[in-house]
Design an enzyme around this catalytic site. Sequence first.
Site, PDB file in Angstrom:
ATOM      1  N   GLY A  14      32.122  43.398  32.077  1.00  0.00           N
ATOM      2  CA  GLY A  14      31.742  44.152  33.278  1.00  0.00           C
ATOM      3  C   GLY A  14      32.757  45.238  33.591  1.00  0.00           C
ATOM      4  O   GLY A  14      33.958  45.022  33.440  1.00  0.00           O
ATOM      5  N   ARG A  28      49.052  57.478  27.742  1.00  0.00           N
ATOM      6  CA  ARG A  28      50.273  58.272  27.992  1.00  0.00           C
ATOM      7  C   ARG A  28      51.538  57.529  27.560  1.00  0.00           C
ATOM      8  O   ARG A  28      52.469  58.144  27.057  1.00  0.00           O
ATOM      9  CB  ARG A  28      50.326  58.694  29.463  1.00  0.00           C
ATOM     10  N   SER A 108      35.823  38.680  27.058  1.00  0.00           N
ATOM     11  CA  SER A 108      36.441  39.662  26.150  1.00  0.00           C
ATOM     12  C   SER A 108      37.705  39.097  25.518  1.00  0.00           C
ATOM     13  O   SER A 108      37.968  39.321  24.326  1.00  0.00           O
ATOM     14  CB  SER A 108      36.798  40.936  26.925  1.00  0.00           C
ATOM     15  N   ASP A 131      36.177  40.071  39.568  1.00  0.00           N
ATOM     16  CA  ASP A 131      36.101  38.663  39.991  1.00  0.00           C
ATOM     17  C   ASP A 131      37.466  38.030  40.294  1.00  0.00           C
ATOM     18  O   ASP A 131      37.522  36.993  40.960  1.00  0.00           O
ATOM     19  CB  ASP A 131      35.409  37.813  38.920  1.00  0.00           C
ATOM     20  N   ARG A 249      18.733  36.689  58.307  1.00  0.00           N
ATOM     21  CA  ARG A 249      18.497  37.761  57.334  1.00  0.00           C
ATOM     22  C   ARG A 249      19.420  37.599  56.124  1.00  0.00           C
ATOM     23  O   ARG A 249      20.433  36.911  56.198  1.00  0.00           O
ATOM     24  CB  ARG A 249      18.765  39.137  57.970  1.00  0.00           C
TER      25      ARG A 249
HETATM   26  P1  ATP Z   1      33.393  39.989  33.226  1.00  0.00           P
HETATM   27  O1  ATP Z   1      34.343  38.943  33.771  1.00  0.00           O
HETATM   28  O2  ATP Z   1      33.450  41.251  33.988  1.00  0.00           O
HETATM   29  O3  ATP Z   1      32.001  39.478  32.985  1.00  0.00           O
HETATM   30  P2  ATP Z   1      33.994  39.472  30.470  1.00  0.00           P
HETATM   31  O4  ATP Z   1      34.978  40.048  29.523  1.00  0.00           O
HETATM   32  O5  ATP Z   1      34.172  38.023  30.813  1.00  0.00           O
HETATM   33  O6  ATP Z   1      33.979  40.389  31.759  1.00  0.00           O
HETATM   34  P3  ATP Z   1      31.649  38.831  28.870  1.00  0.00           P
HETATM   35  O7  ATP Z   1      30.283  39.410  28.910  1.00  0.00           O
HETATM   36  O8  ATP Z   1      31.813  37.375  29.094  1.00  0.00           O
HETATM   37  O9  ATP Z   1      32.515  39.697  29.888  1.00  0.00           O
HETATM   38  O10 ATP Z   1      32.298  39.156  27.439  1.00  0.00           O
HETATM   39  C1  ATP Z   1      32.336  40.481  26.931  1.00  0.00           C
HETATM   40  C2  ATP Z   1      32.121  40.465  25.442  1.00  0.00           C
HETATM   41  O11 ATP Z   1      33.179  39.725  24.799  1.00  0.00           O
HETATM   42  C3  ATP Z   1      30.846  39.787  24.981  1.00  0.00           C
HETATM   43  O12 ATP Z   1      29.699  40.607  25.098  1.00  0.00           O
HETATM   44  C4  ATP Z   1      31.181  39.499  23.521  1.00  0.00           C
HETATM   45  O13 ATP Z   1      31.061  40.657  22.741  1.00  0.00           O
HETATM   46  C5  ATP Z   1      32.664  39.118  23.619  1.00  0.00           C
HETATM   47  N1  ATP Z   1      32.768  37.651  23.715  1.00  0.00           N
HETATM   48  C6  ATP Z   1      32.644  36.863  24.808  1.00  0.00           C
HETATM   49  N2  ATP Z   1      32.759  35.564  24.514  1.00  0.00           N
HETATM   50  C7  ATP Z   1      32.939  35.510  23.170  1.00  0.00           C
HETATM   51  C8  ATP Z   1      33.095  34.440  22.213  1.00  0.00           C
HETATM   52  N3  ATP Z   1      33.081  33.159  22.595  1.00  0.00           N
HETATM   53  N4  ATP Z   1      33.244  34.766  20.914  1.00  0.00           N
HETATM   54  C9  ATP Z   1      33.269  36.059  20.514  1.00  0.00           C
HETATM   55  N5  ATP Z   1      33.113  37.112  21.353  1.00  0.00           N
HETATM   56  C10 ATP Z   1      32.952  36.846  22.657  1.00  0.00           C
END
Ligand code: ATP
Length: 324
Positions: A14, A28, A108, A131, A249
Site C-alpha cells: 500500500g 541523494r 513486502s 497502519d 449513521r
Molecule cells: P501494506 O501494509 O501497506 O499492505 P505490505 O507490504 O504489507 O503493505 P502486501 O500486499 O502484504 O503489502 O505485500 C506486498 C507484496 O509483497 C505482495 O504483493 C507480494 O509481491 C510480496 N509478498 C508479500 N508476502 C509475500 C510472501 N509471503 N512471499 C513472497 N512475496 C510476498
Amino acid sequence: MKKIRKIGVLTSGGDAPGMNAAIRAVVRTGIHNGLEVYGIRRGYQGMIEGDIIRMDSDSVSGVIGLGGTILQTARCREFFAYEGRKKAYEQLVRSGIDAVIIIGGDGSFTGASIMSKEFQIPFVGIPGTIDNDLYGTDYTIGFDTALNTVVQAVDKIHDTAASHGRIFFVEVMGKEAGFVALQSGIACGAEGILIPEQKGELDKIRQYLTDRAKRKKSSIIMVAEGEDEGGAIAIANKMKEEFPDFDIRTTILGHVQRGGSPSALDRIIASRMGKDAVEALMDDQKSIMIGVVNGRIVHVILSKTVKLHKMVDPELLEMADILS
Ligand code: ATP
C-alpha cells in the site's frame, strides 16, 4: 564482501504519504556517497519485468511534499512463487544492482526476507505503511499523515453529528491492526474505539448507549476495518436494531486516508530512514529494517519484524477508556 556500487530502491504494497521523502533521501544519500541509484518501478512487479530507471538528484527535486509514490507501487502475485523471484533476481543481475532498499509493509518485507535467503542480494527495509503495525519501530512512514487526515475528517463529522444529535460509527483503515483507530479516537475524543486487538468492546458500546448517549448531543465511535464484528456498517446496523430510538449513521473514510501531502513528522522520519538505509548497506548490513525507537534510529532483523507482532500500548487503551 562485494563492494556496493549500484543500489535499487522500490516502493511496495500500500502507498503511504512520505514514501517520496524516503526515495529522495535514498537517492541523494546514495549519490553523495558515490553510488549509482536505480528506481525500480511498481514494486516487485517492476523488478520482475525489469522496469528500472537511473535516478539522479534532479529526479527527486520537489517530491518531498508529494503524497503517493513517484515510483508507483503494486501487489505482485508472481513474487510469491520461487520462479517469480528468480526472474526478479535475474533482472537485478542484468542491471548490475548489488543491493535493494524496499519501502513497504510486512508483506513486502516477507518477500524481501525470502528472496535474500534464496539469492545473494542484500536487502534493507524502510517501514512505509499508514497502519504503523510493524514490530521494532515506533513509527512507520505515513502513519502520522493518515492520523491527521482522519482527525480533520472526524472533527467535521463531529460538527454535523452534534447539530443533529447523531451517533456516528466511523470506519478507518487497519485490517489487522487498530493503531489508526486507537490514536485517532484519542485525538478526536471519541466515545468508543473498536479495534481487532481488543475483544468484547461492543458490550461497552451497548452499555454506553444505554446509560449515557441520551444525555450527550452526539457521539463518535471509531471502528478499525478489521474489527471482529465485521466493520462499521455491520455494527451500526446491529445497533440500529437494538437501539431504534437513536439516529445512528456510518462513515467509511476509505482511501482518503492514504493520500495527501505528508506531515512534517513523516517527511523527517522518512528522510532519516532513507539516509540510514543507504549507510547501512554501505556498512555491509543486510536483511534489516530501519526503525525509530524513542526518537533514535535502530536496526531490526528483517525476519524478526515479519514474525513478531506489534502490540497496542495498554496505557493508551486505558487512557482512551478513562477519557471517553
Ligand atoms: P501494506 O501494509 O501497506 O499492505 P505490505 O507490504 O504489507 O503493505 P502486501 O500486499 O502484504 O503489502 O505485500 C506486498 C507484496 O509483497 C505482495 O504483493 C507480494 O509481491 C510480496 N509478498 C508479500 N508476502 C509475500 C510472501 N509471503 N512471499 C513472497 N512475496 C510476498
